[in-house]
Design a protein around this motif. Structure first.
Motif, PDB file in Angstrom:
ATOM      1  N   MET A  82       0.743  -5.423 -17.079  1.00  0.00           N
ATOM      2  CA  MET A  82       1.241  -5.025 -15.760  1.00  0.00           C
ATOM      3  C   MET A  82       1.077  -3.521 -15.563  1.00  0.00           C
ATOM      4  SD  MET A  82       2.395  -7.533 -13.863  1.00  0.00           S
ATOM      5  CE  MET A  82       3.661  -6.860 -12.771  1.00  0.00           C
ATOM      6  N   PRO A  83       0.809  -3.062 -14.337  1.00  0.00           N
ATOM      7  CA  PRO A  83       0.665  -1.616 -14.084  1.00  0.00           C
ATOM      8  C   PRO A  83       1.913  -0.850 -14.499  1.00  0.00           C
ATOM      9  CG  PRO A  83      -0.097  -2.885 -12.197  1.00  0.00           C
ATOM     10  CD  PRO A  83       0.562  -3.864 -13.129  1.00  0.00           C
ATOM     11  N   LYS A  84       1.704   0.306 -15.111  1.00  0.00           N
ATOM     12  CA  LYS A  84       2.825   1.141 -15.521  1.00  0.00           C
ATOM     13  C   LYS A  84       3.128   2.180 -14.443  1.00  0.00           C
ATOM     14  CE  LYS A  84       1.946   0.711 -20.490  1.00  0.00           C
ATOM     15  NZ  LYS A  84       1.672   1.443 -21.753  1.00  0.00           N
ATOM     16  N   GLN A  85       4.398   2.539 -14.367  1.00  0.00           N
ATOM     17  CA  GLN A  85       4.793   3.554 -13.399  1.00  0.00           C
ATOM     18  C   GLN A  85       4.289   4.919 -13.852  1.00  0.00           C
ATOM     19  OE1 GLN A  85       8.992   3.945 -12.976  1.00  0.00           O
ATOM     20  NE2 GLN A  85       8.891   5.091 -11.077  1.00  0.00           N
ATOM     21  N   LYS A  86       3.800   5.703 -12.901  1.00  0.00           N
ATOM     22  CA  LYS A  86       3.274   7.017 -13.222  1.00  0.00           C
ATOM     23  C   LYS A  86       4.400   7.982 -13.587  1.00  0.00           C
ATOM     24  CE  LYS A  86      -0.772   6.689 -10.162  1.00  0.00           C
ATOM     25  NZ  LYS A  86      -1.424   7.240  -8.954  1.00  0.00           N
ATOM     26  N   MET A  87       4.123   8.849 -14.517  1.00  0.00           N
ATOM     27  CA  MET A  87       5.066   9.897 -14.879  1.00  0.00           C
ATOM     28  C   MET A  87       5.124  10.928 -13.763  1.00  0.00           C
ATOM     29  SD  MET A  87       6.347   9.468 -18.052  1.00  0.00           S
ATOM     30  CE  MET A  87       6.666  11.129 -18.647  1.00  0.00           C
ATOM     31  N   LYS A  88       6.316  11.423 -13.482  1.00  0.00           N
ATOM     32  CA  LYS A  88       6.487  12.468 -12.466  1.00  0.00           C
ATOM     33  C   LYS A  88       7.195  13.659 -13.084  1.00  0.00           C
ATOM     34  CE  LYS A  88       6.845   9.357  -8.486  1.00  0.00           C
ATOM     35  NZ  LYS A  88       7.694   8.946  -7.346  1.00  0.00           N
ATOM     36  N   PRO A  89       6.747  14.873 -12.745  1.00  0.00           N
ATOM     37  CA  PRO A  89       7.456  16.056 -13.255  1.00  0.00           C
ATOM     38  C   PRO A  89       8.853  16.129 -12.662  1.00  0.00           C
ATOM     39  CG  PRO A  89       5.839  16.688 -11.601  1.00  0.00           C
ATOM     40  CD  PRO A  89       5.608  15.230 -11.884  1.00  0.00           C
ATOM     41  N   PRO A 135       0.806  -1.232   0.000  1.00  0.00           N
ATOM     42  CA  PRO A 135       0.000   0.000   0.000  1.00  0.00           C
ATOM     43  C   PRO A 135       0.835   1.275   0.000  1.00  0.00           C
ATOM     44  CG  PRO A 135      -0.859  -1.591   1.598  1.00  0.00           C
ATOM     45  CD  PRO A 135       0.455  -2.132   1.114  1.00  0.00           C
ATOM     46  N   ARG A 136       2.065   1.205   0.527  1.00  0.00           N
ATOM     47  CA  ARG A 136       2.922   2.397   0.564  1.00  0.00           C
ATOM     48  C   ARG A 136       3.346   2.847  -0.824  1.00  0.00           C
ATOM     49  NH1 ARG A 136       7.454   0.172   4.508  1.00  0.00           N
ATOM     50  NH2 ARG A 136       7.102  -1.595   3.086  1.00  0.00           N
ATOM     51  N   HIS A 137       3.249   1.949  -1.832  1.00  0.00           N
ATOM     52  CA  HIS A 137       3.695   2.282  -3.179  1.00  0.00           C
ATOM     53  C   HIS A 137       2.548   2.289  -4.187  1.00  0.00           C
ATOM     54  CE1 HIS A 137       7.627   1.768  -1.456  1.00  0.00           C
ATOM     55  NE2 HIS A 137       7.416   0.500  -1.200  1.00  0.00           N
ATOM     56  N   ALA A 138       1.318   2.182  -3.683  1.00  0.00           N
ATOM     57  CA  ALA A 138       0.159   2.060  -4.583  1.00  0.00           C
ATOM     58  C   ALA A 138       0.016   3.249  -5.515  1.00  0.00           C
ATOM     59  CB  ALA A 138      -1.118   1.878  -3.765  1.00  0.00           C
ATOM     60  N   ASP A 139       0.368   4.450  -5.033  1.00  0.00           N
ATOM     61  CA  ASP A 139       0.181   5.648  -5.862  1.00  0.00           C
ATOM     62  C   ASP A 139       1.296   5.846  -6.884  1.00  0.00           C
ATOM     63  OD1 ASP A 139       2.181   6.257  -4.104  1.00  0.00           O
ATOM     64  OD2 ASP A 139       1.383   8.204  -3.500  1.00  0.00           O
ATOM     65  N   GLU A 140       2.252   4.908  -6.940  1.00  0.00           N
ATOM     66  CA  GLU A 140       3.348   5.030  -7.902  1.00  0.00           C
ATOM     67  C   GLU A 140       3.012   4.402  -9.253  1.00  0.00           C
ATOM     68  OE1 GLU A 140       7.088   3.672  -6.373  1.00  0.00           O
ATOM     69  OE2 GLU A 140       6.651   4.387  -4.341  1.00  0.00           O
ATOM     70  N   PHE A 141       1.868   3.668  -9.305  1.00  0.00           N
ATOM     71  CA  PHE A 141       1.548   2.906 -10.510  1.00  0.00           C
ATOM     72  C   PHE A 141       0.136   3.213 -11.001  1.00  0.00           C
ATOM     73  CE2 PHE A 141       4.705   0.555  -8.131  1.00  0.00           C
ATOM     74  CZ  PHE A 141       5.633   0.231  -9.109  1.00  0.00           C
ATOM     75  N   GLU A 142      -0.029   3.142 -12.315  1.00  0.00           N
ATOM     76  CA  GLU A 142      -1.336   3.321 -12.933  1.00  0.00           C
ATOM     77  C   GLU A 142      -2.032   1.965 -12.974  1.00  0.00           C
ATOM     78  OE1 GLU A 142      -0.419   4.943 -16.727  1.00  0.00           O
ATOM     79  OE2 GLU A 142       0.199   6.897 -15.938  1.00  0.00           O
TER      80      GLU A 142
END
Length: 275
Positions: A81-88, A11-18
């Motif tokens: 597989m979920p892709k990593q979210k883009m970050k500015p 859960p600590r990394h859930a927001d890192e992936f689409e």
């Protein structure tokens, strides 16, 4: 692969992936269970091979021929597989673009440094795949006085996924593999593979501390504030002699080019301890 799936389930990394729910996305819990089962199969096949050398089989053949399970295959990662979210990211100061199979002649930037110093750099690099059969690296290190041997810390992608760890070898070479691993990096790159935690962030901060031309500490950070030590154990205890120059580098062991973006390295001159 299992550590990648467990990282995504944390859960600590859930927001890192689409992520997306099945059937659009994979059932990560079921995938985790399948990969754990694969480890049991691999262990069973290995134990059988030790006790029955003449009948040894790879895990898949073992399950089909010995355990009589037709069509058995180890689990493969699904294509969705979920892709990593883009970050500015901030505008980089230094960019190094590496060509395919560039590990035998590593692209790099070289800086003069004192005998004792601490250098910190912000690195941004994007690896699109969850893992690859070869290896790609970008990082910071020390280059020996002959201009060939180096030792440093890098963010990389290889068979274990996205990792941060130590790397050493030659910035130029004949393209041979010298570490005996399954990751063909060429140019005599020596990797310290495990244990290392996954690092999926596109941007990491790398820092090395040098005393009398020897790296004494390597660290990484996600935010540039709290740093985590990186193990400095070297394969076969090989250590470069009298490192002198600081380098930023990037190289690819497969057919994929990429660009690594670095901040200007922050170099702090350290007073060498007496004696």
């Amino acid at each position: 692969m299992l550590n990648l799936v467990e990282y995504m389930l944390d859960p600590r990394h859930a927001d890192e992936f689409e992520s997306a729910a099945p059937p659009t996305g994979p059932d990560l819990s079921a995938l985790q269970a399948a990969l754990v089962s694969d480890l049991d199969v691999i262990e069973e096949a290995a134990s059988f091979a030790i006790e029955n050398l003449k009948e040894a089989r790879d895990p898949e053949t073992f399950m089909r021929d010995i355990r009589m399970i037709p069509g058995f295959h180890l689990t493969a990662l699904p294509t969705n597989m979920p892709k990593q979210k883009m970050k500015p990211t901030e505008e980089p100061h230094i960019s190094i673009t590496t060509g395919p199979r560039s590990s035998s002649n590593i692209p790099r930037r070289v800086f003069d440094v004192p005998d004792s110093f601490q250098a910190t750099v912000k690195l941004t690099v994007r690896f699109n795949e969850p893992a690859i059969s070869s290896a790609r690296h970008a990082g910071i290190g020390l280059l020996g006085p002959s201009g060939g041997r180096y030792f440093g810390a890098s963010k990389r992608i290889d068979t274990g996924g996205h990792l941060v760890g130590t790397v050493h070898g030659n910035v130029t070479g004949d393209g041979s593999v010298a570490d005996g691993s399954n990751s063909t990096t060429g140019g005599e790159q020596h990797l310290v593979f495990r244990p290392e935690q996954p690092v999926f962030d596109e941007t990491v901060h790398l820092r090395i501390t040098v005393r009398e031309r020897k790296i004494r500490e390597a660290e990484f950070s996600r935010d540039g504030v709290e740093f985590t030590p990186i193990r400095l154990r070297l394969i076969n205890s090989i250590r470069p002699a009298a490192e002198k120059k600081l380098i930023l580098f990037a190289f690819s062991g497969d057919d994929t080019s990429f660009t690594a973006s670095f901040s200007e390295p922050k170099i702090v001159d350290l007073v060498s301890p007496p004696g």
